[in-house]
Design a protein around this motif. Structure first.
Motif, short mmCIF file in Angstrom:
data_model
loop_
_atom_site.label_atom_id
_atom_site.label_comp_id
_atom_site.label_asym_id
_atom_site.label_seq_id
_atom_site.Cartn_x
_atom_site.Cartn_y
_atom_site.Cartn_z
N CYS A 85 0.84 -1.20 0.00
CA CYS A 85 0.00 0.00 0.00
C CYS A 85 0.87 1.25 0.00
N GLY A 86 0.48 2.23 -0.76
CA GLY A 86 1.22 3.49 -0.84
C GLY A 86 2.32 3.50 -1.88
N ALA A 87 2.59 2.34 -2.53
CA ALA A 87 3.65 2.28 -3.54
C ALA A 87 3.17 2.92 -4.84
N THR A 88 4.10 3.54 -5.55
CA THR A 88 3.81 4.12 -6.85
C THR A 88 4.32 3.17 -7.92
N VAL A 89 3.47 2.90 -8.91
CA VAL A 89 3.81 1.97 -9.99
C VAL A 89 3.65 2.71 -11.31
N ARG A 90 4.61 2.49 -12.21
CA ARG A 90 4.60 3.17 -13.50
C ARG A 90 4.62 2.14 -14.63
N GLY A 91 3.71 2.32 -15.57
CA GLY A 91 3.69 1.48 -16.78
C GLY A 91 4.01 2.35 -17.98
N THR A 92 4.86 1.84 -18.88
CA THR A 92 5.26 2.57 -20.08
C THR A 92 5.06 1.65 -21.28
#
Length: 150
Positions: A122-129
């Motif tokens: 919880c609270g993690a930032t995830v990035r998809g490209t």
């Protein structure tokens, strides 16, 4: 056993069966899947978008590539294009991105490229490209970033 004792035993077992409540397992709350998408972009003359499906703490990113608009009435089918897609998923600040490169043949129908699911806290930032290359046009990746709120 005489008849009276048998009748009493039967009545007692029926009474106990009707008094004892039936115990059923409580149904587990189904975990809802939420879809979140970033802005669309143009790459290799096609519309692209990167989206994420969030189920609890599991996130699956996928890229979509399709026609940039509807074809004109009476126009021929678009020519097939050889595409090279790149989909990267990164939990920001924890590890290097996981990247998959996949060649596709685009023939006019919308295509999806899926990454494997990642589980995050919880609270993690995830990035998809998501990037699409078709010779001679380079990729101009679209990005979608989200923070998992629990």
């Amino acid at each position: 056993m005489n008849r009276l004792a048998l009748l009493a035993a039967t009545a007692l077992s029926l009474a106990v069966g009707t008094i004892t409540p039936a115990v059923a397992a409580a149904p587990a709350d189904p975990i809802e899947t939420v879809t979140s998408c970033g802005n669309s972009g143009l790459q290799a003359g096609l519309a692209t978008r990167v989206c994420a499906e969030i189920t609890g703490t599991a996130i699956t990113f996928y890229g979509k590539v399709g026609l940039a608009g509807p074809p004109s009435p009476g126009s021929p089918q678009p020519a097939a294009k050889e595409l090279l897609t790149t989909l990267s998923v990164e939990v920001v600040g924890t590890a290097a991105p996981r990247t998959q490169v996949k060649p596709l043949l685009f023939t006019g129908a919308t295509l999806e490229v899926r990454a494997t699911a990642v589980t995050v806290r919880c609270g993690a930032t995830v990035r998809g490209t998501f990037g699409v290359t078709a010779y001679p046009r380079p990729a101009a990746p679209v990005v979608h970033e989200l923070t998992l709120a629990c």
